[in-house]
Design a protein around this motif. Structure first.
Motif, short mmCIF file in Angstrom:
data_model
loop_
_atom_site.label_atom_id
_atom_site.label_comp_id
_atom_site.label_asym_id
_atom_site.label_seq_id
_atom_site.Cartn_x
_atom_site.Cartn_y
_atom_site.Cartn_z
N ALA A 1 0.83 -1.20 0.00
CA ALA A 1 0.00 0.00 0.00
C ALA A 1 0.87 1.26 0.00
N LEU A 2 1.92 1.26 0.80
CA LEU A 2 2.82 2.41 0.82
C LEU A 2 3.49 2.61 -0.55
N ALA A 3 3.91 1.51 -1.15
CA ALA A 3 4.55 1.60 -2.47
C ALA A 3 3.60 2.17 -3.51
N ARG A 4 2.32 1.76 -3.45
CA ARG A 4 1.33 2.29 -4.39
C ARG A 4 1.13 3.78 -4.14
N GLY A 5 1.16 4.19 -2.87
CA GLY A 5 1.03 5.61 -2.57
C GLY A 5 2.22 6.42 -3.06
N VAL A 6 3.41 5.87 -2.90
CA VAL A 6 4.62 6.54 -3.38
C VAL A 6 4.59 6.67 -4.90
N GLU A 7 4.17 5.61 -5.57
CA GLU A 7 4.08 5.63 -7.03
C GLU A 7 3.09 6.71 -7.50
N ASP A 8 1.96 6.78 -6.81
CA ASP A 8 0.97 7.80 -7.16
C ASP A 8 1.51 9.20 -6.89
N ALA A 9 2.25 9.35 -5.79
CA ALA A 9 2.80 10.66 -5.42
C ALA A 9 3.77 11.17 -6.47
N LYS A 10 4.52 10.27 -7.10
CA LYS A 10 5.51 10.69 -8.08
C LYS A 10 4.87 11.31 -9.31
N THR A 11 3.63 10.94 -9.59
CA THR A 11 2.92 11.54 -10.73
C THR A 11 2.24 12.85 -10.34
N ARG A 12 1.85 12.96 -9.08
CA ARG A 12 1.13 14.16 -8.63
C ARG A 12 2.08 15.25 -8.14
N CYS A 13 3.15 14.83 -7.43
CA CYS A 13 4.04 15.79 -6.76
C CYS A 13 5.48 15.34 -6.95
N SER A 14 5.96 15.37 -8.14
CA SER A 14 7.28 14.84 -8.45
C SER A 14 8.41 15.60 -7.77
N ASP A 15 8.13 16.83 -7.33
CA ASP A 15 9.18 17.63 -6.71
C ASP A 15 9.14 17.57 -5.18
N ALA A 16 8.31 16.72 -4.59
CA ALA A 16 8.25 16.61 -3.13
C ALA A 16 9.59 16.11 -2.59
N LYS A 17 10.06 16.73 -1.53
CA LYS A 17 11.36 16.37 -0.96
C LYS A 17 11.25 15.22 0.04
N TYR A 18 10.11 15.11 0.71
CA TYR A 18 9.93 14.09 1.74
C TYR A 18 8.61 13.35 1.56
N PHE A 19 8.63 12.08 1.95
CA PHE A 19 7.40 11.32 2.15
C PHE A 19 7.15 11.24 3.65
N TRP A 20 5.90 11.39 4.03
CA TRP A 20 5.51 11.28 5.44
C TRP A 20 4.60 10.06 5.56
N PHE A 21 5.16 8.95 6.06
CA PHE A 21 4.38 7.74 6.24
C PHE A 21 3.70 7.79 7.61
N SER A 22 2.39 7.78 7.60
CA SER A 22 1.63 7.85 8.85
C SER A 22 0.57 6.76 8.85
N ASP A 23 0.48 6.01 9.94
CA ASP A 23 -0.51 4.95 10.01
C ASP A 23 -1.93 5.51 10.09
N ALA A 24 -2.88 4.69 9.70
CA ALA A 24 -4.27 5.14 9.63
C ALA A 24 -4.91 5.30 11.00
N ASP A 25 -4.21 4.90 12.06
CA ASP A 25 -4.76 5.04 13.41
C ASP A 25 -3.97 6.04 14.25
N ILE A 26 -3.27 6.97 13.58
CA ILE A 26 -2.45 7.97 14.27
C ILE A 26 -3.02 9.36 14.06
N ALA A 27 -3.15 10.12 15.15
CA ALA A 27 -3.58 11.52 15.08
C ALA A 27 -2.41 12.41 15.45
N HIS A 28 -2.21 13.48 14.68
CA HIS A 28 -1.08 14.39 14.89
C HIS A 28 -1.58 15.77 15.31
#
Length: 391
Positions: free
Chosen positions: A119-146
């Protein structure tokens, strides 16, 4: 009998003296994320990737906390629905209707991948098409509140210290009886296994991360060969940290600005969480399992048992050494208890918690021997993390 008590008391005292004085000061729990460094000249672009499988109850609050970040730079949120069979996708769509967020499907799980990493890999792949210039990925679990300022703090830390990975051990629930008994102990054992000061020391090989909150430099992910390089790992966060630290710099600390939304009201819920990966942590080795059981008995059980027997037998030397070991154990556990708002006296229950974790580890081995692997979210994993069966 007295001679045996003296030997056991000496061994357990030596073990605790080493843990207190020679094991990286893990027990102090001092590695915390604050407002490190000045604001960067330009806030880098971030893509938050959230893998979600059957998280209908918590995904809305988790997503809302990401969208509420007071981050000055560009932030895109991608939630990856990992073949959920509940209302996770609908809840995610409802919570992310604002601009800058997307809900995508992970698609069929590919053999050799664990579900979360796929799932993370699919998200990263999608991110590269939407935001190719992003410097960081922020991996956050679905049960975490920030809290709203959490991402800003993470980026300050990464930018000011030139880090490839910054990870937080988020605050876990500690309300129910079983949580109060077992959760602080879980955090204590994790710190002992991966002393945070050693993780954060570039000169040491010790590497670990807490998967609930990971800020990862995109260049570092590219350098290690992407998530495919660790695709079969059950303990994916620590595997990622090892890969990144081999040529990069990482940091792990306690997070007071992020918390878990998941409640473990029953022993069974915590049991399942631990048993999923405990035997994997031991390399599926029966001798390692036996050594782990003996070590836990010596370190956590022997101080109390030897103390009681020595008092009965009048073995005063053993009584003194076991009492000192017991005192050191209480001293070491205190900072973690304080982190979770528990009284110092709760340290008396640490041997009981240790006994439960030994049983969970044995249960994890039994699952593996029966060919079931680690079970989580209706998936069962075999050695190396590959999915063995998905009902």
């Amino acid at each position: 009998m007295i001679g045996l008590l003296n030997i056991l008391a000496l061994l357990t005292l030596m073990a605790w003296l080493y843990l207190i004085l020679g094991h990286g000061g893990f027990w102090r729990a001092t590695e915390r994320l604050g407002d490190f460094g000045p604001d960067p000249a330009q806030w880098p672009g971030i893509v938050a990737v959230v893998p979600a499988r059957n998280e209908e109850a918590v995904i809305g609050d988790a997503a809302a906390s990401l969208l509420a970040q007071d981050y000055p730079g560009a932030l895109t949120v991608i939630i990856v629905d990992d073949n959920s069979d509940d209302g996770t996708r609908a809840a995610a769509v409802n919570a992310t209707s604002e601009h800058g967020s997307h809900v995508i499907d992970a698609g069929p799980l590919v053999a050799g991948w664990t579900g979360k990493l796929w799932a993370l890999a699919r998200g990263v792949e999608d991110a590269k098409t939407r935001c190719s210039d992003a410097k960081y990925f922020w991996f956050s679990d679905a049960d975490i509140a920030h809290e709203p300022g959490n991402l800003r703090r993470l980026v300050r830390k990464a930018e000011s210290d030139d880090l490839d990975l910054v990870s937080l051990m988020v605050g876990l629930g500690c309300k129910s009886f079983w949580e109060r008994l077992l959760i602080p102990a879980f955090v204590f054992y994790f710190q002992k296994l991966y002393p945070f000061p050693w993780v954060n020391d570039p000169a040491r090989r010790t590497a670990a991360a807490a998967g609930g909150c990971v800020l990862l430099r995109a260049e570092a992910l590219e350098r290690i060969g992407g998530l495919g390089a660790i695709r079969g790992e059950l303990i994916d966060d620590c595997a990622l940290a090892r890969a990144v630290k081999d040529g990069g710099a990482i940091w792990l600390g306690h997070g007071e600005t992020a918390r878990s939304l998941r409640d473990y009201q029953s022993l069974g819920a915590i049991w399942s969480m631990v048993a999923r990966t405990a035997f994997h942590q031991l390399g599926y080795s029966t001798p390692m399992l036996a050594g782990c059981v003996l070590a836990m008995a010596l370190v956590y059980g022997a101080p109390l048992v030897v103390f009681a027997l020595a008092a009965f037998e009048g073995a005063w030397l053993a009584l003194i050494m076991a009492g000192l070991a017991w005192g050191l154990m209480t001293l070491a556990y205190g900072p973690t208890l304080k982190l979770y708002g528990r009284p110092w006296g709760a340290a008396l229950a640490l041997p009981v918690a240790a006994a439960f974790y030994v049983l969970m580890t044995v249960a994890s081995a039994n699952q593996y021997w029966r060919g079931r692997g680690g079970a989580w979210k209706s998936r069962h994993h075999g050695a190396g993390g590959a999915v063995a069966k998905e009902p």
